[in-house]
Design a protein around this motif. Sequence first.
Motif, PDB file in Angstrom:
ATOM      1  N   UNK A 117       0.715  -1.109   0.056  1.00 37.04           N
ATOM      2  CA  UNK A 117       0.036  -0.120   0.075  1.00 37.04           C
ATOM      3  C   UNK A 117       1.008   1.148   0.078  1.00 37.04           C
ATOM      4  N   UNK A 118       0.627   2.171  -0.859  1.00 43.01           N
ATOM      5  CA  UNK A 118       1.277   3.294  -0.863  1.00 43.01           C
ATOM      6  C   UNK A 118       1.119   4.330   0.278  1.00 43.01           C
ATOM      7  N   UNK A 119       1.898   5.272   0.530  1.00 41.86           N
ATOM      8  CA  UNK A 119       1.443   6.447   1.510  1.00 41.86           C
ATOM      9  C   UNK A 119       1.525   7.680   1.181  1.00 41.86           C
ATOM     10  N   UNK A 120       0.370   8.395   1.510  1.00 42.93           N
ATOM     11  CA  UNK A 120       0.467   9.743   1.243  1.00 42.93           C
ATOM     12  C   UNK A 120       0.263  10.934   2.208  1.00 42.93           C
ATOM     13  N   UNK A 121       1.197  11.674   2.347  1.00 44.35           N
ATOM     14  CA  UNK A 121       0.913  12.749   3.251  1.00 44.35           C
ATOM     15  C   UNK A 121       0.179  14.039   2.716  1.00 44.35           C
ATOM     16  N   UNK A 122      -0.785  14.513   3.708  1.00 46.06           N
ATOM     17  CA  UNK A 122      -1.334  15.604   3.155  1.00 46.06           C
ATOM     18  C   UNK A 122      -1.394  16.591   4.463  1.00 46.06           C
ATOM     19  N   UNK A 123      -1.553  17.955   4.020  1.00 45.54           N
ATOM     20  CA  UNK A 123      -1.659  18.996   5.111  1.00 45.54           C
ATOM     21  C   UNK A 123      -3.085  19.503   5.191  1.00 45.54           C
ATOM     22  N   UNK A 124      -3.467  19.620   6.354  1.00 45.69           N
ATOM     23  CA  UNK A 124      -4.896  20.208   6.749  1.00 45.69           C
ATOM     24  C   UNK A 124      -4.772  21.249   7.776  1.00 45.69           C
ATOM     25  N   UNK A 125      -5.717  22.130   7.526  1.00 41.94           N
ATOM     26  CA  UNK A 125      -5.813  23.174   8.647  1.00 41.94           C
ATOM     27  C   UNK A 125      -6.303  22.277   9.918  1.00 41.94           C
ATOM     28  N   UNK A 126      -6.080  23.017  11.162  1.00 42.95           N
ATOM     29  CA  UNK A 126      -6.577  22.355  12.316  1.00 42.95           C
ATOM     30  C   UNK A 126      -7.816  21.939  12.366  1.00 42.95           C
ATOM     31  N   UNK A 127      -8.967  22.821  11.830  1.00 37.98           N
ATOM     32  CA  UNK A 127     -10.142  22.623  11.748  1.00 37.98           C
ATOM     33  C   UNK A 127     -10.483  21.276  11.204  1.00 37.98           C
ATOM     34  N   UNK A 128     -10.022  21.013  10.137  1.00 38.95           N
ATOM     35  CA  UNK A 128     -10.365  19.821   9.338  1.00 38.95           C
ATOM     36  C   UNK A 128      -9.932  18.701  10.071  1.00 38.95           C
ATOM     37  N   UNK A 129      -8.407  18.809  10.409  1.00 35.94           N
ATOM     38  CA  UNK A 129      -8.055  17.568  11.342  1.00 35.94           C
ATOM     39  C   UNK A 129      -9.004  17.224  12.404  1.00 35.94           C
ATOM     40  N   UNK A 130      -9.319  18.345  13.310  1.00 42.45           N
ATOM     41  CA  UNK A 130     -10.284  18.074  14.296  1.00 42.45           C
ATOM     42  C   UNK A 130     -11.657  17.289  13.848  1.00 42.45           C
ATOM     43  N   UNK A 131     -11.942  17.801  12.617  1.00 47.45           N
ATOM     44  CA  UNK A 131     -13.113  17.074  12.110  1.00 47.45           C
ATOM     45  C   UNK A 131     -13.038  15.629  11.939  1.00 47.45           C
ATOM     46  N   UNK A 132     -11.965  15.455  11.142  1.00 49.44           N
ATOM     47  CA  UNK A 132     -11.520  14.092  10.843  1.00 49.44           C
ATOM     48  C   UNK A 132     -11.501  13.168  11.954  1.00 49.44           C
TER      49      UNK A 132
END
Length: 85
Positions: free
Chosen positions: A1-16
């Motif tokens: 399986x491949x790995x992908x890193x993404x950058x998110x604003x804190x509000x989206x990370x909290x939502x996830x």
Amino acid sequence: MSTMNISLPESLKTFIDEQVSQRGYGTSSEYVRELIRHDQERLQLRSLLLAGAESQPASMADERYFSRLRKRVHMSTKPGSKTKK
């Protein structure tokens, strides 16, 4: 399986993180994979709907057509019945 890193604003990370917790996902990766699968399905359905809209009808969709369709569905949902493909 491949790995992908993404950058998110804190509000989206909290939502996830909240969705992972509330919906019973093991990891945020599982949640994101599920979102991607749903998007793929949505795009496939859209493609099929557009193809259907552009195609010519095979027969008239009148009361007789729907009556036969209901009968086929009824027969295929009876216990022990085999669905024809």
